[in-house]
Scaffold this motif. Sequence first.
Motif, PDB file in Angstrom:
ATOM      1  N   GLU A  23      40.261  23.448 -46.171  1.00  0.00           N
ATOM      2  CA  GLU A  23      39.942  23.033 -44.803  1.00  0.00           C
ATOM      3  C   GLU A  23      40.686  21.763 -44.383  1.00  0.00           C
ATOM      4  N   ASP A  24      41.025  21.699 -43.106  1.00  0.00           N
ATOM      5  CA  ASP A  24      41.546  20.475 -42.496  1.00  0.00           C
ATOM      6  C   ASP A  24      40.441  19.854 -41.648  1.00  0.00           C
ATOM      7  N   TYR A  25      40.462  18.523 -41.511  1.00  0.00           N
ATOM      8  CA  TYR A  25      39.478  17.907 -40.628  1.00  0.00           C
ATOM      9  C   TYR A  25      40.114  16.847 -39.743  1.00  0.00           C
ATOM     10  N   GLN A  26      39.486  16.632 -38.587  1.00  0.00           N
ATOM     11  CA  GLN A  26      39.902  15.581 -37.652  1.00  0.00           C
ATOM     12  C   GLN A  26      38.679  14.754 -37.314  1.00  0.00           C
ATOM     13  N   ILE A  27      38.836  13.432 -37.279  1.00  0.00           N
ATOM     14  CA  ILE A  27      37.709  12.541 -36.997  1.00  0.00           C
ATOM     15  C   ILE A  27      37.913  11.864 -35.646  1.00  0.00           C
ATOM     16  N   GLU A  28      36.850  11.863 -34.854  1.00  0.00           N
ATOM     17  CA  GLU A  28      36.863  11.211 -33.547  1.00  0.00           C
ATOM     18  C   GLU A  28      35.731  10.176 -33.575  1.00  0.00           C
ATOM     19  N   ASP A  60      34.553   5.100 -43.522  1.00  0.00           N
ATOM     20  CA  ASP A  60      33.363   5.709 -44.125  1.00  0.00           C
ATOM     21  C   ASP A  60      33.343   7.220 -43.890  1.00  0.00           C
ATOM     22  N   VAL A  61      33.632   7.631 -42.644  1.00  0.00           N
ATOM     23  CA  VAL A  61      33.553   9.058 -42.314  1.00  0.00           C
ATOM     24  C   VAL A  61      34.635   9.835 -43.067  1.00  0.00           C
ATOM     25  N   GLU A  62      35.788   9.224 -43.273  1.00  0.00           N
ATOM     26  CA  GLU A  62      36.833   9.886 -44.072  1.00  0.00           C
ATOM     27  C   GLU A  62      36.350  10.133 -45.492  1.00  0.00           C
ATOM     28  N   LYS A  63      35.655   9.131 -46.057  1.00  0.00           N
ATOM     29  CA  LYS A  63      35.083   9.302 -47.402  1.00  0.00           C
ATOM     30  C   LYS A  63      34.061  10.434 -47.398  1.00  0.00           C
ATOM     31  N   MET A  64      33.187  10.460 -46.375  1.00  0.00           N
ATOM     32  CA  MET A  64      32.159  11.516 -46.280  1.00  0.00           C
ATOM     33  C   MET A  64      32.810  12.892 -46.229  1.00  0.00           C
ATOM     34  N   CYS A  65      33.906  13.002 -45.463  1.00  0.00           N
ATOM     35  CA  CYS A  65      34.599  14.290 -45.340  1.00  0.00           C
ATOM     36  C   CYS A  65      35.149  14.723 -46.696  1.00  0.00           C
ATOM     37  N   ASN A  66      35.820  13.795 -47.389  1.00  0.00           N
ATOM     38  CA  ASN A  66      36.454  14.153 -48.659  1.00  0.00           C
ATOM     39  C   ASN A  66      35.432  14.449 -49.749  1.00  0.00           C
ATOM     40  N   GLY A  98      35.518  27.513 -36.809  1.00  0.00           N
ATOM     41  CA  GLY A  98      35.453  26.232 -37.488  1.00  0.00           C
ATOM     42  C   GLY A  98      34.099  25.594 -37.249  1.00  0.00           C
ATOM     43  N   LYS A  99      33.911  24.371 -37.709  1.00  0.00           N
ATOM     44  CA  LYS A  99      32.639  23.714 -37.421  1.00  0.00           C
ATOM     45  C   LYS A  99      32.842  22.274 -36.955  1.00  0.00           C
ATOM     46  N   THR A 100      31.803  21.775 -36.319  1.00  0.00           N
ATOM     47  CA  THR A 100      31.814  20.418 -35.788  1.00  0.00           C
ATOM     48  C   THR A 100      30.582  19.710 -36.330  1.00  0.00           C
ATOM     49  N   ILE A 101      30.751  18.501 -36.816  1.00  0.00           N
ATOM     50  CA  ILE A 101      29.600  17.715 -37.265  1.00  0.00           C
ATOM     51  C   ILE A 101      29.576  16.412 -36.467  1.00  0.00           C
ATOM     52  N   GLU A 102      28.436  16.155 -35.834  1.00  0.00           N
ATOM     53  CA  GLU A 102      28.262  14.919 -35.065  1.00  0.00           C
ATOM     54  C   GLU A 102      27.361  13.983 -35.842  1.00  0.00           C
ATOM     55  N   LEU A 103      27.855  12.780 -36.110  1.00  0.00           N
ATOM     56  CA  LEU A 103      27.053  11.797 -36.859  1.00  0.00           C
ATOM     57  C   LEU A 103      26.743  10.601 -35.975  1.00  0.00           C
ATOM     58  N   GLU A 104      25.498  10.137 -36.038  1.00  0.00           N
ATOM     59  CA  GLU A 104      25.141   8.859 -35.414  1.00  0.00           C
ATOM     60  C   GLU A 104      25.250   7.802 -36.500  1.00  0.00           C
ATOM     61  N   LEU A 105      26.057   6.764 -36.253  1.00  0.00           N
ATOM     62  CA  LEU A 105      26.304   5.751 -37.273  1.00  0.00           C
ATOM     63  C   LEU A 105      25.725   4.404 -36.850  1.00  0.00           C
ATOM     64  N   ALA A 110      30.360   9.602 -34.529  1.00  0.00           N
ATOM     65  CA  ALA A 110      31.565  10.224 -35.075  1.00  0.00           C
ATOM     66  C   ALA A 110      31.459  11.733 -34.892  1.00  0.00           C
ATOM     67  N   VAL A 111      32.531  12.330 -34.392  1.00  0.00           N
ATOM     68  CA  VAL A 111      32.584  13.796 -34.289  1.00  0.00           C
ATOM     69  C   VAL A 111      33.683  14.273 -35.222  1.00  0.00           C
ATOM     70  N   ILE A 112      33.322  15.175 -36.135  1.00  0.00           N
ATOM     71  CA  ILE A 112      34.278  15.685 -37.119  1.00  0.00           C
ATOM     72  C   ILE A 112      34.525  17.160 -36.826  1.00  0.00           C
ATOM     73  N   HIS A 113      35.783  17.501 -36.631  1.00  0.00           N
ATOM     74  CA  HIS A 113      36.158  18.901 -36.408  1.00  0.00           C
ATOM     75  C   HIS A 113      36.753  19.437 -37.710  1.00  0.00           C
ATOM     76  N   ILE A 114      36.153  20.472 -38.260  1.00  0.00           N
ATOM     77  CA  ILE A 114      36.612  21.038 -39.522  1.00  0.00           C
ATOM     78  C   ILE A 114      37.056  22.477 -39.279  1.00  0.00           C
ATOM     79  N   GLU A 115      38.267  22.798 -39.725  1.00  0.00           N
ATOM     80  CA  GLU A 115      38.725  24.185 -39.569  1.00  0.00           C
ATOM     81  C   GLU A 115      39.475  24.609 -40.822  1.00  0.00           C
ATOM     82  N   LEU A 116      39.526  25.910 -41.044  1.00  0.00           N
ATOM     83  CA  LEU A 116      40.265  26.432 -42.188  1.00  0.00           C
ATOM     84  C   LEU A 116      41.749  26.147 -42.005  1.00  0.00           C
TER      85      LEU A 116
END
Lengths: 92, 92
Positions: A72-77, A57-63, A39-46, A3-9
Motif C-alpha cells: 500500500e501507498d499512503y498520503q498524509i494531510e 507522528d502520523v508517518e510513524k503510525m502509518c508505517n 482504498g481507505k481513508t483514516i481521519e485522526l483527531e490529534l 490528520a487525514v490519511i489516504h491509503i491505496e493499493l
Amino acid sequence: MKAVIHIELKPGVLDPQGRTIARSLAHMGFGGVTSARQGKTIELELDTEDAGQARIDVEKMCNQLLANVVIEDYQIEIIDKKIDENTEKSTE
Amino acid sequence: MKAVIHIELKPGVLDPQGRTIARSLAHMGFGGVTSARQGKTIELELDTEDAGQARIDVEKMCNQLLANVVIEDYQIEIIDKKIDENTEKSTE
C-alpha cells in the motif's frame, strides 16, 4: 489538529474488492466502468498544536500500524483545526 | 474520465473500526490521538468524455450500490484524464 490519511493499493497489486465493484456495476447496467479500485481513508483527531510533529507522528503510525507498506501507498494531510473552527462558526 | 468517490460514516454513527484504530494507537504509545474514523475511497475509470454525464452516473452508482446512504455520506470528484496524461508524460 486533524490528520487525514489516504491509503491505496500500489499500482499493479491485485484488488479483488475493486474488481467485484466493477463487475457488480456492469451487472447493474453501468457499462462504462472499465476498472475500479478501492482504498481507505483514516481521519485522526490529534491532541497537539505542532503540525510538523503531527506529520512525523502520523508517518510513524502509518508505517507501524495503519498501512501495509509492502502493498500500500499512503498520503498524509495535516489540517489545522483552528482555521476550520473559525470558518465553521457561522454555520452553528 | 476518472471518478474518485469518498465515502464516510455520517457524524454520530458509531465507527467500531475507528475506535479499534484509536485504541491500538494508544496501546502502541501514540497517546495524542483522541479519536479516529475510517472511511473508504473508490476510484473508477469511466469510458466517457462527458464530465456532467459521468457525475450523474456516478451519483446513481453511489445511491444504488457503492454507499449506504442511511449511514454514509459521499463526495464525488470527477477528474479529466486527458489533463493528467499530458502532465504525466514527462515522467515516463
